[in-house]
Motif scaffolding. Structure first.
Motif, PDB file in Angstrom:
ATOM      1  N   GLU A   1      16.763  15.948  57.471  1.00  0.00           N
ATOM      2  CA  GLU A   1      16.804  14.757  58.322  1.00  0.00           C
ATOM      3  C   GLU A   1      15.815  13.704  57.835  1.00  0.00           C
ATOM      4  OE1 GLU A   1      16.044  13.432  62.988  1.00  0.00           O
ATOM      5  OE2 GLU A   1      16.072  15.550  62.447  1.00  0.00           O
ATOM      6  N   LYS A   2      14.601  14.148  57.477  1.00  0.00           N
ATOM      7  CA  LYS A   2      13.596  13.221  56.953  1.00  0.00           C
ATOM      8  C   LYS A   2      14.097  12.542  55.676  1.00  0.00           C
ATOM      9  CE  LYS A   2       9.848  13.559  59.585  1.00  0.00           C
ATOM     10  NZ  LYS A   2       9.172  12.383  60.184  1.00  0.00           N
ATOM     11  N   LEU A   3      14.698  13.328  54.802  1.00  0.00           N
ATOM     12  CA  LEU A   3      15.226  12.784  53.558  1.00  0.00           C
ATOM     13  C   LEU A   3      16.355  11.797  53.821  1.00  0.00           C
ATOM     14  CD1 LEU A   3      15.149  16.033  51.418  1.00  0.00           C
ATOM     15  CD2 LEU A   3      13.988  13.897  50.829  1.00  0.00           C
ATOM     16  N   ASN A   4      17.236  12.144  54.734  1.00  0.00           N
ATOM     17  CA  ASN A   4      18.353  11.253  55.060  1.00  0.00           C
ATOM     18  C   ASN A   4      17.863   9.906  55.579  1.00  0.00           C
ATOM     19  OD1 ASN A   4      20.733  12.641  54.360  1.00  0.00           O
ATOM     20  ND2 ASN A   4      20.538  13.963  56.154  1.00  0.00           N
ATOM     21  N   LEU A   5      16.850   9.938  56.429  1.00  0.00           N
ATOM     22  CA  LEU A   5      16.309   8.696  56.988  1.00  0.00           C
ATOM     23  C   LEU A   5      15.703   7.818  55.893  1.00  0.00           C
ATOM     24  CD1 LEU A   5      14.621  10.062  60.250  1.00  0.00           C
ATOM     25  CD2 LEU A   5      16.610   8.549  60.121  1.00  0.00           C
ATOM     26  N   LEU A   6      14.938   8.440  55.002  1.00  0.00           N
ATOM     27  CA  LEU A   6      14.316   7.683  53.915  1.00  0.00           C
ATOM     28  C   LEU A   6      15.355   7.106  52.961  1.00  0.00           C
ATOM     29  CD1 LEU A   6      11.208   9.828  52.856  1.00  0.00           C
ATOM     30  CD2 LEU A   6      11.171   7.530  53.824  1.00  0.00           C
ATOM     31  N   LEU A   7      16.300   7.939  52.574  1.00  0.00           N
ATOM     32  CA  LEU A   7      17.278   7.509  51.580  1.00  0.00           C
ATOM     33  C   LEU A   7      18.237   6.464  52.136  1.00  0.00           C
ATOM     34  CD1 LEU A   7      17.998  10.929  49.863  1.00  0.00           C
ATOM     35  CD2 LEU A   7      16.449   9.113  49.138  1.00  0.00           C
ATOM     36  N   ASP A   8      18.534   6.568  53.411  1.00  0.00           N
ATOM     37  CA  ASP A   8      19.390   5.558  54.029  1.00  0.00           C
ATOM     38  C   ASP A   8      18.678   4.205  54.067  1.00  0.00           C
ATOM     39  OD1 ASP A   8      21.842   4.813  55.564  1.00  0.00           O
ATOM     40  OD2 ASP A   8      20.370   4.418  57.145  1.00  0.00           O
ATOM     41  N   LYS A   9      17.381   4.242  54.336  1.00  0.00           N
ATOM     42  CA  LYS A   9      16.599   3.008  54.430  1.00  0.00           C
ATOM     43  C   LYS A   9      16.340   2.379  53.065  1.00  0.00           C
ATOM     44  CE  LYS A   9      12.290   1.194  56.407  1.00  0.00           C
ATOM     45  NZ  LYS A   9      11.068   1.526  57.204  1.00  0.00           N
ATOM     46  N   TYR A  10      16.145   3.228  52.043  1.00  0.00           N
ATOM     47  CA  TYR A  10      15.733   2.720  50.732  1.00  0.00           C
ATOM     48  C   TYR A  10      16.782   2.957  49.642  1.00  0.00           C
ATOM     49  CZ  TYR A  10      11.108   2.337  52.863  1.00  0.00           C
ATOM     50  OH  TYR A  10      10.055   2.003  53.679  1.00  0.00           O
ATOM     51  N   LYS A  11      18.027   3.138  50.036  1.00  0.00           N
ATOM     52  CA  LYS A  11      19.067   3.502  49.065  1.00  0.00           C
ATOM     53  C   LYS A  11      19.249   2.474  47.945  1.00  0.00           C
ATOM     54  CE  LYS A  11      22.544   1.823  52.348  1.00  0.00           C
ATOM     55  NZ  LYS A  11      23.659   2.259  53.233  1.00  0.00           N
ATOM     56  N   ASN A  12      18.926   1.225  48.210  1.00  0.00           N
ATOM     57  CA  ASN A  12      19.074   0.193  47.186  1.00  0.00           C
ATOM     58  C   ASN A  12      17.789  -0.055  46.402  1.00  0.00           C
ATOM     59  OD1 ASN A  12      21.791  -0.346  47.910  1.00  0.00           O
ATOM     60  ND2 ASN A  12      21.099  -1.647  49.599  1.00  0.00           N
ATOM     61  N   LYS A  13      16.766   0.737  46.691  1.00  0.00           N
ATOM     62  CA  LYS A  13      15.469   0.546  46.047  1.00  0.00           C
ATOM     63  C   LYS A  13      15.079   1.698  45.123  1.00  0.00           C
ATOM     64  CE  LYS A  13      14.057  -3.296  48.181  1.00  0.00           C
ATOM     65  NZ  LYS A  13      13.603  -4.512  47.471  1.00  0.00           N
ATOM     66  N   ILE A  14      15.780   2.822  45.231  1.00  0.00           N
ATOM     67  CA  ILE A  14      15.409   4.016  44.466  1.00  0.00           C
ATOM     68  C   ILE A  14      16.418   4.232  43.345  1.00  0.00           C
ATOM     69  CG2 ILE A  14      14.959   6.497  44.566  1.00  0.00           C
ATOM     70  CD1 ILE A  14      14.329   6.157  47.543  1.00  0.00           C
ATOM     71  N   ASP A  15      15.966   4.103  42.120  1.00  0.00           N
ATOM     72  CA  ASP A  15      16.864   4.246  40.972  1.00  0.00           C
ATOM     73  C   ASP A  15      17.478   5.639  40.872  1.00  0.00           C
ATOM     74  OD1 ASP A  15      16.431   1.655  40.227  1.00  0.00           O
ATOM     75  OD2 ASP A  15      14.884   2.111  38.749  1.00  0.00           O
ATOM     76  N   SER A  16      16.707   6.647  41.249  1.00  0.00           N
ATOM     77  CA  SER A  16      17.143   8.035  41.054  1.00  0.00           C
ATOM     78  C   SER A  16      17.871   8.609  42.260  1.00  0.00           C
ATOM     79  CB  SER A  16      15.926   8.906  40.739  1.00  0.00           C
ATOM     80  OG  SER A  16      14.935   8.733  41.738  1.00  0.00           O
ATOM     81  N   ILE A  17      18.365   7.761  43.146  1.00  0.00           N
ATOM     82  CA  ILE A  17      18.940   8.256  44.399  1.00  0.00           C
ATOM     83  C   ILE A  17      20.139   9.182  44.163  1.00  0.00           C
ATOM     84  CG2 ILE A  17      20.464   6.259  44.726  1.00  0.00           C
ATOM     85  CD1 ILE A  17      19.765   6.541  47.781  1.00  0.00           C
ATOM     86  N   LYS A  18      20.920   8.932  43.131  1.00  0.00           N
ATOM     87  CA  LYS A  18      22.076   9.781  42.845  1.00  0.00           C
ATOM     88  C   LYS A  18      21.652  11.233  42.638  1.00  0.00           C
ATOM     89  CE  LYS A  18      25.711  10.576  39.422  1.00  0.00           C
ATOM     90  NZ  LYS A  18      26.320  10.110  38.148  1.00  0.00           N
ATOM     91  N   PHE A  19      20.579  11.440  41.881  1.00  0.00           N
ATOM     92  CA  PHE A  19      20.112  12.792  41.584  1.00  0.00           C
ATOM     93  C   PHE A  19      19.476  13.437  42.822  1.00  0.00           C
ATOM     94  CE2 PHE A  19      19.801  10.226  37.703  1.00  0.00           C
ATOM     95  CZ  PHE A  19      20.734  10.899  36.926  1.00  0.00           C
ATOM     96  N   ILE A  20      18.794  12.621  43.618  1.00  0.00           N
ATOM     97  CA  ILE A  20      18.201  13.145  44.850  1.00  0.00           C
ATOM     98  C   ILE A  20      19.298  13.620  45.794  1.00  0.00           C
ATOM     99  CG2 ILE A  20      16.755  12.619  46.842  1.00  0.00           C
ATOM    100  CD1 ILE A  20      15.413  10.431  45.130  1.00  0.00           C
ATOM    101  N   LEU A  21      20.348  12.826  45.933  1.00  0.00           N
ATOM    102  CA  LEU A  21      21.462  13.192  46.814  1.00  0.00           C
ATOM    103  C   LEU A  21      22.160  14.463  46.325  1.00  0.00           C
ATOM    104  CD1 LEU A  21      22.975   9.654  47.512  1.00  0.00           C
ATOM    105  CD2 LEU A  21      21.756  11.111  49.146  1.00  0.00           C
ATOM    106  N   GLU A  22      22.266  14.611  45.020  1.00  0.00           N
ATOM    107  CA  GLU A  22      22.873  15.828  44.463  1.00  0.00           C
ATOM    108  C   GLU A  22      22.040  17.058  44.808  1.00  0.00           C
ATOM    109  OE1 GLU A  22      23.284  15.102  40.313  1.00  0.00           O
ATOM    110  OE2 GLU A  22      25.046  13.810  40.537  1.00  0.00           O
ATOM    111  N   ASP A  23      20.723  16.931  44.693  1.00  0.00           N
ATOM    112  CA  ASP A  23      19.849  18.055  45.027  1.00  0.00           C
ATOM    113  C   ASP A  23      19.879  18.351  46.524  1.00  0.00           C
ATOM    114  OD1 ASP A  23      19.109  18.692  42.502  1.00  0.00           O
ATOM    115  OD2 ASP A  23      17.137  17.763  42.575  1.00  0.00           O
ATOM    116  N   MET A  24      19.923  17.311  47.330  1.00  0.00           N
ATOM    117  CA  MET A  24      20.024  17.521  48.778  1.00  0.00           C
ATOM    118  C   MET A  24      21.298  18.284  49.129  1.00  0.00           C
ATOM    119  SD  MET A  24      18.760  13.971  50.526  1.00  0.00           S
ATOM    120  CE  MET A  24      19.397  14.509  52.120  1.00  0.00           C
ATOM    121  N   LYS A  25      22.390  17.892  48.512  1.00  0.00           N
ATOM    122  CA  LYS A  25      23.670  18.571  48.751  1.00  0.00           C
ATOM    123  C   LYS A  25      23.578  20.037  48.342  1.00  0.00           C
ATOM    124  CE  LYS A  25      28.593  18.339  47.561  1.00  0.00           C
ATOM    125  NZ  LYS A  25      29.625  17.618  46.763  1.00  0.00           N
ATOM    126  N   TYR A  26      22.928  20.272  47.213  1.00  0.00           N
ATOM    127  CA  TYR A  26      22.746  21.642  46.729  1.00  0.00           C
ATOM    128  C   TYR A  26      21.972  22.481  47.742  1.00  0.00           C
ATOM    129  CZ  TYR A  26      20.758  25.458  43.973  1.00  0.00           C
ATOM    130  OH  TYR A  26      20.360  26.690  43.532  1.00  0.00           O
TER     131      TYR A  26
END
Length: 241
Positions: A171-196
């Motif tokens: 939940e903490k990760l989702n909140l951060l990534l939703d807020k900063y999704k356009n600011k974090i270059d590596s978001i694709k890899f973070i989302l993949e790890d979260m899914k894993y």
């Protein structure tokens, strides 16, 4: 140890003499020269010391031109300035004191409030004070991802984390990534790890609830699940500001 070009010529000379000596492997002599630098800095005003500490921290944590600081200059010069700023909730000092990684060195264990300086709490505070600081966001993401990794690193035998904490971290990760999704270059890899991790823990808790007399590996085979039990992760340090 990197050389510097600071506005105070004497500080620049003393630092570079120390750095060059350390770089050629003469550590004992370098330590003597570091002490001379510290003595000179201690003779300066608090404002002058703060300016130099700010310069050093910018060189290390913002520009990545300096790899590390030795303990004497941290304890005698850098830390007193940063602690004062932290007590006043100043950024980026809140992040900088976390990045000093004081808890990683046993010599710093007696520092007052060290647990706070190395905690999620200080990063959360830093994020609240300056929501635009993406480096703080990345550090928070790493804290949460590391806890998800740590909880699973003994699989397939067992885990070190409860379902409630897994949900909290995701939940903490989702909140951060939703807020900063356009600011974090590596978001694709973070989302993949979260899914894993989400799927991994979901499988584990389902396996335990079914109470089958088979191993988790066998359960995964039966349910067509494939996992690497120890998953490393890396996030690009260069993020948009």
């Amino acid at each position: 140890m990197n050389l510097i070009e600071y506005s105070d010529v004497e500080i620049t000379s003393l630092w570079n003499d120390y750095a060059e000596t350390r770089n050629i492997g003469l550590k004992k002599i370098a330590n003597i020269k570091l002490n001379k630098l510290i003595e000179y800095l201690e003779s300066k005003s608090k404002d002058d010391k703060r300016k130099f500490v700010e310069y050093l921290c910018n060189e290390r944590f913002e520009k990545e031109n300096i790899k590390d600081f030795q303990q004497p200059i941290v304890e005698k010069i850098i830390l007193p300035i940063i602690v004062d700023a932290v007590e006043n909730d100043e950024m980026p000092y809140l992040r900088w004191i976390y990045q000093l990684q004081l808890y990683s060195c046993c010599n710093y264990r007696n520092i007052y409030n060290i647990e706070y300086y190395n905690s999620e709490d200080i990063l959360t505070r830093a994020n609240n004070i300056d929501p635009s600081d993406i480096k703080t966001v990345i550090l928070l993401v790493k804290v949460y991802m590391d806890r998800l990794w740590f909880g699973s690193h003994h699989l397939p035998e067992y885990i070190l984390i409860e379902d409630k904490e897994v949900k909290f971290l995701l939940e903490k990760l989702n909140l951060l990534l939703d807020k900063y999704k356009n600011k974090i270059d590596s978001i694709k890899f973070i989302l993949e790890d979260m899914k894993y991790y989400k799927d991994l823990y979901k499988s584990w808790f389902k396996y335990k609830s079914e109470n089958e007399k088979i191993t988790f590996i066998k359960w995964c085979e039966n349910n067509e699940k494939t996992y690497s039990w120890i998953k490393s992760y890396y996030y690009d340090k260069k993020n948009r500001t």
